[in-house]
Design an enzyme around this catalytic site. Structure first.
Site, PDB file in Angstrom:
ATOM      1  N   THR A   1      16.678  14.205  25.527  1.00 52.81           N
ATOM      2  CA  THR A   1      15.967  14.366  26.783  1.00 52.81           C
ATOM      3  C   THR A   1      15.903  13.023  27.506  1.00 52.81           C
ATOM      4  OG1 THR A   1      14.653  16.066  25.743  1.00 52.81           O
ATOM      5  CG2 THR A   1      13.642  14.965  27.598  1.00 52.81           C
TER       6      THR A   1
ATOM      7  N   ARG B   1      15.533  30.003  25.556  1.00 54.13           N
ATOM      8  CA  ARG B   1      14.580  29.098  24.917  1.00 54.13           C
ATOM      9  C   ARG B   1      14.154  28.004  25.909  1.00 54.13           C
ATOM     10  NH1 ARG B   1      14.563  23.254  23.812  1.00 54.13           N
ATOM     11  NH2 ARG B   1      13.146  22.932  22.067  1.00 54.13           N
ATOM     12  N   VAL B   2      12.870  27.754  25.981  1.00 56.48           N
ATOM     13  CA  VAL B   2      12.356  26.667  26.821  1.00 56.48           C
ATOM     14  C   VAL B   2      11.628  25.681  25.921  1.00 56.48           C
ATOM     15  CG1 VAL B   2      10.767  26.067  28.691  1.00 56.48           C
ATOM     16  CG2 VAL B   2      12.146  28.149  28.855  1.00 56.48           C
ATOM     17  N   GLY B   3      11.916  24.399  26.093  1.00 51.91           N
ATOM     18  CA  GLY B   3      11.263  23.364  25.290  1.00 51.91           C
ATOM     19  C   GLY B   3      10.038  22.800  25.983  1.00 51.91           C
ATOM     20  N   ASP B   4       9.643  21.614  25.547  1.00 48.05           N
ATOM     21  CA  ASP B   4       8.432  20.985  26.085  1.00 48.05           C
ATOM     22  C   ASP B   4       8.638  20.315  27.435  1.00 48.05           C
ATOM     23  OD1 ASP B   4      10.146  19.180  24.577  1.00 48.05           O
ATOM     24  OD2 ASP B   4       8.629  17.636  24.960  1.00 48.05           O
TER      25      ASP B   4
ATOM     26  N   THR C   1      10.045  13.027  24.273  1.00 45.35           N
ATOM     27  CA  THR C   1      11.378  13.430  23.819  1.00 45.35           C
ATOM     28  C   THR C   1      11.289  13.772  22.343  1.00 45.35           C
ATOM     29  OG1 THR C   1      13.619  12.685  23.354  1.00 45.35           O
ATOM     30  CG2 THR C   1      11.959  10.960  23.526  1.00 45.35           C
ATOM     31  N   GLY C   2      11.859  14.905  21.962  1.00 43.84           N
ATOM     32  CA  GLY C   2      11.810  15.246  20.552  1.00 43.84           C
ATOM     33  C   GLY C   2      11.864  16.734  20.322  1.00 43.84           C
ATOM     34  N   THR C   3      11.395  17.141  19.170  1.00 41.85           N
ATOM     35  CA  THR C   3      11.424  18.556  18.791  1.00 41.85           C
ATOM     36  C   THR C   3      10.442  19.317  19.671  1.00 41.85           C
ATOM     37  OG1 THR C   3       9.934  17.850  17.042  1.00 41.85           O
ATOM     38  CG2 THR C   3      12.170  18.295  16.409  1.00 41.85           C
ATOM     39  N   GLY C   4      10.993  19.925  20.709  1.00 38.86           N
ATOM     40  CA  GLY C   4      10.175  20.493  21.776  1.00 38.86           C
ATOM     41  C   GLY C   4       9.080  21.417  21.303  1.00 38.86           C
TER      42      GLY C   4
HETATM   43  N1  GLY Z   1      12.394  17.878  23.868  1.00 39.87           N
HETATM   44  C1  GLY Z   1      13.313  18.653  24.568  1.00 39.87           C
HETATM   45  C2  GLY Z   1      13.475  19.995  24.046  1.00 39.87           C
HETATM   46  O1  GLY Z   1      13.069  20.293  22.926  1.00 39.87           O
HETATM   47  O2  GLY Z   1      14.032  20.799  24.735  1.00 39.87           O
END
Ligand code: GLY
Length: 317
Positions: free
Chosen positions: A180, A208-211, A231-234
């Site tokens: 990200t 799928r939508v992340g953070d 940035t990371g595991t959304g």
């Molecule tokens: N951090 C971005 C995502 O998980 O999409």
């Protein structure tokens, strides 16, 4: 007079010293430095923090090295679905788009949502129709594709993996540093802003939508606390409302920016098995850039100072 500053990130991940070849490393450092310099220039000329973060993220979206805009990762269906958010700390207005495939610069569409709609978050076709009506050109999704991302997708498919943008579980090769992007800034009028943009994760399920496009999760700004881009595991950043949690720890528990940012990444995100980092700035011009992964592409630029660029853990900035 405020201590105007801009900070940016280009994702965090399994980035240990020596894994990037020197040429590639230099390209990343140069790209980050160019974006920070542009942000510094804008802030020195009196631009708002909102304009500075929007432009910084637009430039990062244009750079194929990073997973946002051009160079976005592929979904399981071989498509690109992009997310972005921008938030103004002065007004707490926020605009975001999610799951868009035909907008070259999702951060500009997010900015249009902020400025010209009564809404906060528009998705997919509706977001694209709105962006087009706002004058943003519709593009062919092929413009987001790069050979490197295609190769990563093939590898992820072969291993039946879903690689989070910074997933430490992904194979530790240079190819997997796809993150990200984001920017936070404090302008000379004392206003804060944040912006985040991403292609998400390689081989993600369509839809799928992340953070990143979710205010409070991957992006947040308020003049009463801080500006944050994650940035990371959304999924973990959503579950912890990571960006807002930094703001709340500063505003309600009076933690320093550094303490709050460290607590969120090293404790809350880590406790749930999340990986990644964030960049944050407060109204005094303090900057925090914690990450629990091996590295994070990052840069900071105070006015009149040389951009401080770093990738690995233990590097100063
Ligand atoms: N951090 C971005 C995502 O998980 O999409």
């Amino acid at each position: 007079m405020s201590k105007a500053v801009i900070a940016i990130h280009g994702g965090a991940g399994a980035l240990s010293r020596g894994r990037l070849n020197p040429d590639a490393e230099q390209k990343y450092r140069q790209a980050l430095s160019d974006v920070v310099s542009q942000g510094q220039k804008m802030l020195a000329q009196g631009a708002s923090a909102l304009d500075a973060v929007t432009e910084a993220v637009r430039l990062l979206e244009e750079c194929p090295l990073f997973n946002a805009g051009i160079g976005s990762v592929y979904t399981r269906a071989g498509t690109h679905e992009l997310d972005a958010c921008v938030m103004d700390g002065a007004t707490r207005k926020v605009g975001a788009v999610a799951g868009v495939s035909h907008i070259r610069n999702p951060v500009l569409a997010a900015r249009k949502v902020l400025e010209n709609s009564p809404h906060v978050l528009l998705i997919a076709d509706g977001a694209e129709a709105f962006a087009e009506a706002q004058g943003l050109k519709r593009v062919d999704p092929a413009c987001f594709s790069t050979p490197e991302r295609y190769q990563q997708w093939q590898e992820a498919r072969a291993g039946q993996q879903v690689w989070l943008d910074n997933d430490a579980r992904a194979p530790l090769s240079e190819k997997n540093k796809f993150g990200t992007v984001g920017a936070v800034a404090l302008d000379s009028a004392g206003n804060l802003a944040a912006a985040t943009s991403t292609g998400g994760m390689t081989n993600k399920l369509p839809g799928r939508v992340g953070d990143s496009p979710l205010p409070g999760a991957g992006c947040y700004a308020s003049n009463s606390s801080v500006a944050v881009s994650c940035t990371g595991t959304g999924e973990v950043f959503i579950r912890t409302l990571a960006a807002y949690d930094v703001a709340a720890l500063v505003e309600y528990r009076q933690l320093s920016l550094q303490q709050a940012a460290q607590q969120v990444i090293m404790k809350k995100i880590s406790d749930l098995g999340g990986s990644g980092g964030l960049i944050a700035v407060d109204r005094k011009g303090n900057v925090a850039l914690p990450f629990n992964s091996e590295g994070m592409y990052r840069g900071v630029g105070f006015l009149g100072a040389v951009p401080q660029i770093a990738i690995y853990s233990g590097e100063d900035n």
